[in-house]
Write a protein that holds these residues in place. Structure first.
Motif, PDB file in Angstrom:
ATOM      1  N   TRP A 492       1.615  -2.938  -7.296  1.00 35.10           N
ATOM      2  CA  TRP A 492       2.654  -1.970  -7.656  1.00 35.10           C
ATOM      3  C   TRP A 492       2.037  -0.748  -8.350  1.00 35.10           C
ATOM      4  O   TRP A 492       2.359   0.399  -8.015  1.00 35.10           O
ATOM      5  CB  TRP A 492       3.678  -2.648  -8.558  1.00 35.10           C
ATOM      6  CG  TRP A 492       4.701  -1.723  -9.155  1.00 35.10           C
ATOM      7  CD1 TRP A 492       4.621  -1.073 -10.360  1.00 35.10           C
ATOM      8  CD2 TRP A 492       5.955  -1.330  -8.590  1.00 35.10           C
ATOM      9  NE1 TRP A 492       5.732  -0.317 -10.584  1.00 35.10           N
ATOM     10  CE2 TRP A 492       6.574  -0.453  -9.505  1.00 35.10           C
ATOM     11  CE3 TRP A 492       6.601  -1.644  -7.405  1.00 35.10           C
ATOM     12  CZ2 TRP A 492       7.829   0.114  -9.262  1.00 35.10           C
ATOM     13  CZ3 TRP A 492       7.855  -1.083  -7.169  1.00 35.10           C
ATOM     14  CH2 TRP A 492       8.449  -0.217  -8.083  1.00 35.10           C
ATOM     15  N   TYR A 493       1.164  -1.006  -9.308  1.00 36.16           N
ATOM     16  CA  TYR A 493       0.597   0.098 -10.084  1.00 36.16           C
ATOM     17  C   TYR A 493      -0.590   0.764  -9.399  1.00 36.16           C
ATOM     18  O   TYR A 493      -0.744   1.991  -9.479  1.00 36.16           O
ATOM     19  CB  TYR A 493       0.163  -0.417 -11.462  1.00 36.16           C
ATOM     20  CG  TYR A 493       1.321  -0.701 -12.398  1.00 36.16           C
ATOM     21  CD1 TYR A 493       2.133   0.325 -12.862  1.00 36.16           C
ATOM     22  CD2 TYR A 493       1.587  -2.003 -12.821  1.00 36.16           C
ATOM     23  CE1 TYR A 493       3.196   0.066 -13.721  1.00 36.16           C
ATOM     24  CE2 TYR A 493       2.641  -2.274 -13.690  1.00 36.16           C
ATOM     25  CZ  TYR A 493       3.458  -1.232 -14.128  1.00 36.16           C
ATOM     26  OH  TYR A 493       4.495  -1.489 -14.985  1.00 36.16           O
ATOM     27  N   ASP A 494      -1.430  -0.003  -8.728  1.00 41.69           N
ATOM     28  CA  ASP A 494      -2.693   0.532  -8.218  1.00 41.69           C
ATOM     29  C   ASP A 494      -2.620   0.977  -6.759  1.00 41.69           C
ATOM     30  O   ASP A 494      -3.406   1.832  -6.337  1.00 41.69           O
ATOM     31  CB  ASP A 494      -3.801  -0.519  -8.344  1.00 41.69           C
ATOM     32  CG  ASP A 494      -4.033  -0.948  -9.781  1.00 41.69           C
ATOM     33  OD1 ASP A 494      -3.660  -0.168 -10.693  1.00 41.69           O
ATOM     34  OD2 ASP A 494      -4.569  -2.051  -9.998  1.00 41.69           O
ATOM     35  N   ARG A 495      -1.724   0.391  -5.971  1.00 44.07           N
ATOM     36  CA  ARG A 495      -1.637   0.722  -4.548  1.00 44.07           C
ATOM     37  C   ARG A 495      -0.175   0.930  -4.143  1.00 44.07           C
ATOM     38  O   ARG A 495       0.362   0.209  -3.298  1.00 44.07           O
ATOM     39  CB  ARG A 495      -2.274  -0.403  -3.712  1.00 44.07           C
ATOM     40  CG  ARG A 495      -3.766  -0.569  -3.955  1.00 44.07           C
ATOM     41  CD  ARG A 495      -4.337  -1.776  -3.227  1.00 44.07           C
ATOM     42  NE  ARG A 495      -3.818  -3.037  -3.763  1.00 44.07           N
ATOM     43  CZ  ARG A 495      -4.272  -3.643  -4.848  1.00 44.07           C
ATOM     44  NH1 ARG A 495      -5.262  -3.097  -5.546  1.00 44.07           N
ATOM     45  NH2 ARG A 495      -3.744  -4.778  -5.268  1.00 44.07           N
ATOM     46  N   PRO A 496       0.494   1.910  -4.737  1.00 40.22           N
ATOM     47  CA  PRO A 496       1.919   2.118  -4.446  1.00 40.22           C
ATOM     48  C   PRO A 496       2.188   2.420  -2.977  1.00 40.22           C
ATOM     49  O   PRO A 496       3.270   2.092  -2.476  1.00 40.22           O
ATOM     50  CB  PRO A 496       2.292   3.299  -5.348  1.00 40.22           C
ATOM     51  CG  PRO A 496       0.995   3.987  -5.686  1.00 40.22           C
ATOM     52  CD  PRO A 496      -0.021   2.897  -5.724  1.00 40.22           C
ATOM     53  N   SER A 497       1.225   3.019  -2.303  1.00 36.17           N
ATOM     54  CA  SER A 497       1.439   3.289  -0.872  1.00 36.17           C
ATOM     55  C   SER A 497       1.551   1.988  -0.091  1.00 36.17           C
ATOM     56  O   SER A 497       2.277   1.922   0.918  1.00 36.17           O
ATOM     57  CB  SER A 497       0.292   4.143  -0.321  1.00 36.17           C
ATOM     58  OG  SER A 497      -0.963   3.457  -0.436  1.00 36.17           O
ATOM     59  N   HIS A 498       0.857   0.945  -0.532  1.00 33.79           N
ATOM     60  CA  HIS A 498       0.957  -0.352   0.132  1.00 33.79           C
ATOM     61  C   HIS A 498       2.336  -0.972  -0.095  1.00 33.79           C
ATOM     62  O   HIS A 498       2.896  -1.618   0.805  1.00 33.79           O
ATOM     63  CB  HIS A 498      -0.129  -1.295  -0.381  1.00 33.79           C
ATOM     64  CG  HIS A 498      -1.486  -0.997   0.164  1.00 33.79           C
ATOM     65  ND1 HIS A 498      -2.570  -1.842   0.014  1.00 33.79           N
ATOM     66  CD2 HIS A 498      -1.952   0.066   0.879  1.00 33.79           C
ATOM     67  CE1 HIS A 498      -3.633  -1.314   0.597  1.00 33.79           C
ATOM     68  NE2 HIS A 498      -3.281  -0.156   1.119  1.00 33.79           N
ATOM     69  N   ILE A 499       2.877  -0.787  -1.291  1.00 34.47           N
ATOM     70  CA  ILE A 499       4.230  -1.279  -1.564  1.00 34.47           C
ATOM     71  C   ILE A 499       5.221  -0.622  -0.615  1.00 34.47           C
ATOM     72  O   ILE A 499       6.106  -1.286  -0.046  1.00 34.47           O
ATOM     73  CB  ILE A 499       4.630  -1.005  -3.031  1.00 34.47           C
ATOM     74  CG1 ILE A 499       3.729  -1.776  -4.000  1.00 34.47           C
ATOM     75  CG2 ILE A 499       6.107  -1.356  -3.253  1.00 34.47           C
ATOM     76  CD1 ILE A 499       3.877  -3.279  -3.930  1.00 34.47           C
ATOM     77  N   THR A 500       5.063   0.670  -0.403  1.00 38.15           N
ATOM     78  CA  THR A 500       5.962   1.393   0.514  1.00 38.15           C
ATOM     79  C   THR A 500       5.834   0.850   1.926  1.00 38.15           C
ATOM     80  O   THR A 500       6.846   0.602   2.612  1.00 38.15           O
ATOM     81  CB  THR A 500       5.639   2.898   0.482  1.00 38.15           C
ATOM     82  OG1 THR A 500       5.823   3.393  -0.840  1.00 38.15           O
ATOM     83  CG2 THR A 500       6.556   3.657   1.443  1.00 38.15           C
ATOM     84  N   LEU A 501       4.602   0.668   2.389  1.00 36.09           N
ATOM     85  CA  LEU A 501       4.381   0.141   3.741  1.00 36.09           C
ATOM     86  C   LEU A 501       4.955  -1.269   3.883  1.00 36.09           C
ATOM     87  O   LEU A 501       5.586  -1.598   4.900  1.00 36.09           O
ATOM     88  CB  LEU A 501       2.883   0.125   4.057  1.00 36.09           C
ATOM     89  CG  LEU A 501       2.199   1.467   4.293  1.00 36.09           C
ATOM     90  CD1 LEU A 501       0.686   1.275   4.410  1.00 36.09           C
ATOM     91  CD2 LEU A 501       2.744   2.138   5.551  1.00 36.09           C
ATOM     92  N   MET A 502       4.735  -2.110   2.881  1.00 31.14           N
ATOM     93  CA  MET A 502       5.234  -3.483   2.943  1.00 31.14           C
ATOM     94  C   MET A 502       6.758  -3.511   2.951  1.00 31.14           C
ATOM     95  O   MET A 502       7.382  -4.309   3.663  1.00 31.14           O
ATOM     96  CB  MET A 502       4.687  -4.294   1.768  1.00 31.14           C
ATOM     97  CG  MET A 502       3.176  -4.518   1.820  1.00 31.14           C
ATOM     98  SD  MET A 502       2.570  -5.318   0.330  1.00 31.14           S
ATOM     99  CE  MET A 502       3.193  -6.982   0.556  1.00 31.14           C
ATOM    100  N   ARG A 503       7.363  -2.650   2.150  1.00 28.02           N
ATOM    101  CA  ARG A 503       8.825  -2.596   2.131  1.00 28.02           C
ATOM    102  C   ARG A 503       9.378  -2.205   3.500  1.00 28.02           C
ATOM    103  O   ARG A 503      10.338  -2.800   3.992  1.00 28.02           O
ATOM    104  CB  ARG A 503       9.299  -1.589   1.084  1.00 28.02           C
ATOM    105  CG  ARG A 503       9.506  -2.188  -0.281  1.00 28.02           C
ATOM    106  CD  ARG A 503      10.112  -1.168  -1.212  1.00 28.02           C
ATOM    107  NE  ARG A 503      10.472  -1.788  -2.477  1.00 28.02           N
ATOM    108  CZ  ARG A 503      10.702  -1.105  -3.589  1.00 28.02           C
ATOM    109  NH1 ARG A 503      10.615   0.220  -3.595  1.00 28.02           N
ATOM    110  NH2 ARG A 503      11.053  -1.741  -4.694  1.00 28.02           N
ATOM    111  N   GLU A 504       8.794  -1.195   4.084  1.00 28.71           N
ATOM    112  CA  GLU A 504       9.265  -0.757   5.398  1.00 28.71           C
ATOM    113  C   GLU A 504       9.140  -1.885   6.411  1.00 28.71           C
ATOM    114  O   GLU A 504      10.051  -2.116   7.216  1.00 28.71           O
ATOM    115  CB  GLU A 504       8.468   0.466   5.856  1.00 28.71           C
ATOM    116  CG  GLU A 504       8.744   1.718   5.042  1.00 28.71           C
ATOM    117  CD  GLU A 504       7.849   2.880   5.445  1.00 28.71           C
ATOM    118  OE1 GLU A 504       6.936   2.662   6.294  1.00 28.71           O
ATOM    119  OE2 GLU A 504       8.050   3.989   4.925  1.00 28.71           O
TER     120      GLU A 504
END
Length: 535
Positions: A492-504
């Motif tokens: 969540w804190y270090d790789r927010p772009s990954h959170i976005t991709l995973m959510r999508e």
């Protein structure tokens, strides 16, 4: 009022079986007869299937069982199946709210000559599925489904035994004889046994086939053998290869032995319960069923669980626009007394507070997580008093960071899914689980113990690619659980772009009922044809 009597018990006569049949006459039936007595099975699409269960959402729901009993029939109807549901009319079910209509009552002739008058009400579940409700205040007007304030009702075998017998009487009275009776978990597992007894007596309903779905093998229904008399079953059924276990009857075992087919709610859980300790002592019975046992993954009802249309949440949203999810998080933080801060990851839980759901792990893990990581936690659930006390104390010790609601609210469960960034399910075992499916649809990334349906439905995060739909840990140990939560927080804190991709990715995953419903139709046809042929 003319009461029709239906056979609910047998006596071993010298040359055959004495069977009670409508209208209250005795007739002798050849015990060697394997014919259906002129009652043909429905053909092709016109299969008649009766669901008999202790729960059905939205009328009564204690867990995923209630969701499945509502959702699977809804998916079967478009496939041409004439499916109906029969459940108890608990005092918690509002006749006015659900617009129930009173039908002619029925008289259930139990064993020992006991007569039980039952009211019958009818309504409609989602998808316009007909539902029969059995009213019997002595058994069902108690303020609880299986227990009250944590104390199990000691006569549960009698309560749900009456439900099973009433199912037969209701079908006979209305001239609607199912090809297949689909029962669920231990409460209605006596029905396949009763069908065997009625089959020996030559009654029409006895030639209905039966399917048992195991939603949780840990709950088996051990009761005193005196219930056999009430069910009208003779001592020949009280043997280790049939209903007996450790001097008592085991209702779930009975269903496994006598049902024409047995299913469970995910492929991985099916493999787990074929051996010990996952089988909870019944792996041997399942192994003996061979190809008649299989795991079929439950589906989710996306008409009910859809963040784009959900009226229970503060704002709707979809994978292409998560503005609404941010608003849902803000409202959830406010409602649960948390500090309103969009930058802090919010973990949600909607669960029974029992050891199976991993509460023992969380007692060790959550105090440490809250000390060492910056996150918030919201919990909705009830269960063991000690577990309830732990979470209440956790909220008291961490004001603004932990919010707890003891009990259950359908509205709040939707709000937690919509407002959470992560959804925590550290179950020691999980036959299927539906909450993680809902969480995926709402963009709350699951953090789960990789067991049962959780293993089947959550794709592990790949830190190198940013792929996956959640975070899994493979050992039911506190350190493994801590590491998975910490991994999610770090991402969540270090790789927010990954959170976005995973959510999508997560929000596009679907576990629809149609494919599973078709597999059930195949099973129904197979067992109905087998029974029609005298098998």
């Amino acid at each position: 009022m003319v009461w029709n009597l239906f056979f609910h018990g047998v006596e071993n006569g010298k040359n055959g079986w004495w069977a009670w049949g409508a209208p209250a006459i005795l007739r002798r039936v050849n015990r060697k007869s394997n014919k259906r007595n002129g009652v043909p099975p429905s053909d092709g699409k016109s299969l008649r299937v009766l669901f008999v269960a202790s729960e059905c959402a939205p009328f009564v729901k204690c867990g995923g069982l209630g969701d499945v009993v509502a959702s699977l029939p809804k998916a079967l109807r478009p496939l041409g199946v004439d499916v109906r549901i029969l459940v108890p009319l608990y005092d918690s079910i509002s006749r006015d709210k659900y617009r129930l209509e009173e039908d002619p009552p029925c008289l259930v002739n139990a064993g020992r000559g006991e007569m039980n008058g039952c009211g019958v009400w009818r309504g409609r579940a989602d998808g316009d599925v007909p539902v029969w409700f059995i009213e019997h205040d002595r058994f069902f007007a108690r303020g609880g489904v299986y227990d009250l304030n944590g104390a199990e009702f000691s006569d549960n075998a009698f309560r749900f035994g009456l439900l099973c017998m009433a199912a037969a009487q209701v079908c006979r009275d209305r001239g609607w004889i199912p090809d297949v009776v689909h029962v669920h978990d231990w409460p209605t597992s006596a029905l396949p046994v009763l069908l065997d007894a009625w089959r020996n007596a030559g009654t029409p309903l006895g030639w209905a086939a039966s399917v048992l779905t195991i939603h949780n093998q840990a709950y088996q229904g051990y009761y005193h053998p005196s219930v056999l008399d009430y069910l009208g079953l003779g001592p020949e059924y009280f043997t280790p290869d049939r209903m007996e276990s450790w001097g008592k009857i085991n209702l779930l075992k009975s269903g496994i032995v006598f049902a024409d087919a047995v299913t469970t709610v995910s492929p991985t859980y099916a493999r787990e319960i074929l051996a010990e300790p996952g089988g909870n002592g019944l792996s041997g019975e399942l192994v003996l069923r061979g190809p008649d046992f299989e795991g079929i993954l439950n589906g989710a009802d996306y008409e009910v669980w859809n963040p784009e249309t959900d009226r229970r949440i503060p704002a709707t949203y979809g994978a292409n626009s998560l503005i609404g999810k941010g608003l849902c998080k803000q409202e959830l933080q406010s409602q649960m007394g948390l500090r309103e801060d969009a930058s802090v990851p919010l973990f949600g839980m909607v669960t029974r507070l029992t050891s199976q759901k991993g509460t023992g792990l969380l007692r060790d893990v959550l105090p440490r997580v809250l000390k060492e990581r910056n996150l918030q936690i919201v919990v909705l659930g009830s269960g063991e008093p000690a577990d309830e006390a732990f979470f209440c104390e956790l909220a008291w010790a961490h004001p603004g960071r932990v919010g707890v609601e003891i009990g259950y609210s359908e509205d709040l469960s939707h709000r937690i899914q919509a407002g959470s960034d992560f959804f925590l399910m550290p179950s020691l075992f999980e036959p299927c689980g539906l909450s993680q499916m809902y969480a995926l649809r709402y963009g709350a990334l699951p953090v789960v113990h990789a067991t049962g349906g959780l293993e089947d439905t959550v794709e592990q995060y790949n830190e190198g690619e940013g792929s996956g739909t959640g975070f899994k840990f493979y050992s039911a140990e506190p350190q493994a659980c801590f590491d998975a939560i910490a991994w999610a927080v770090a991402t969540w804190y270090d790789r927010p772009s990954h959170i976005t991709l995973m959510r999508e990715r997560a929000m596009q995953v679907r576990f629809e009922w149609e494919a599973s419903a078709r597999r059930y139709v195949d099973i129904y046809r197979r067992v109905a044809l087998k029974r029609a042929g005298g098998g």
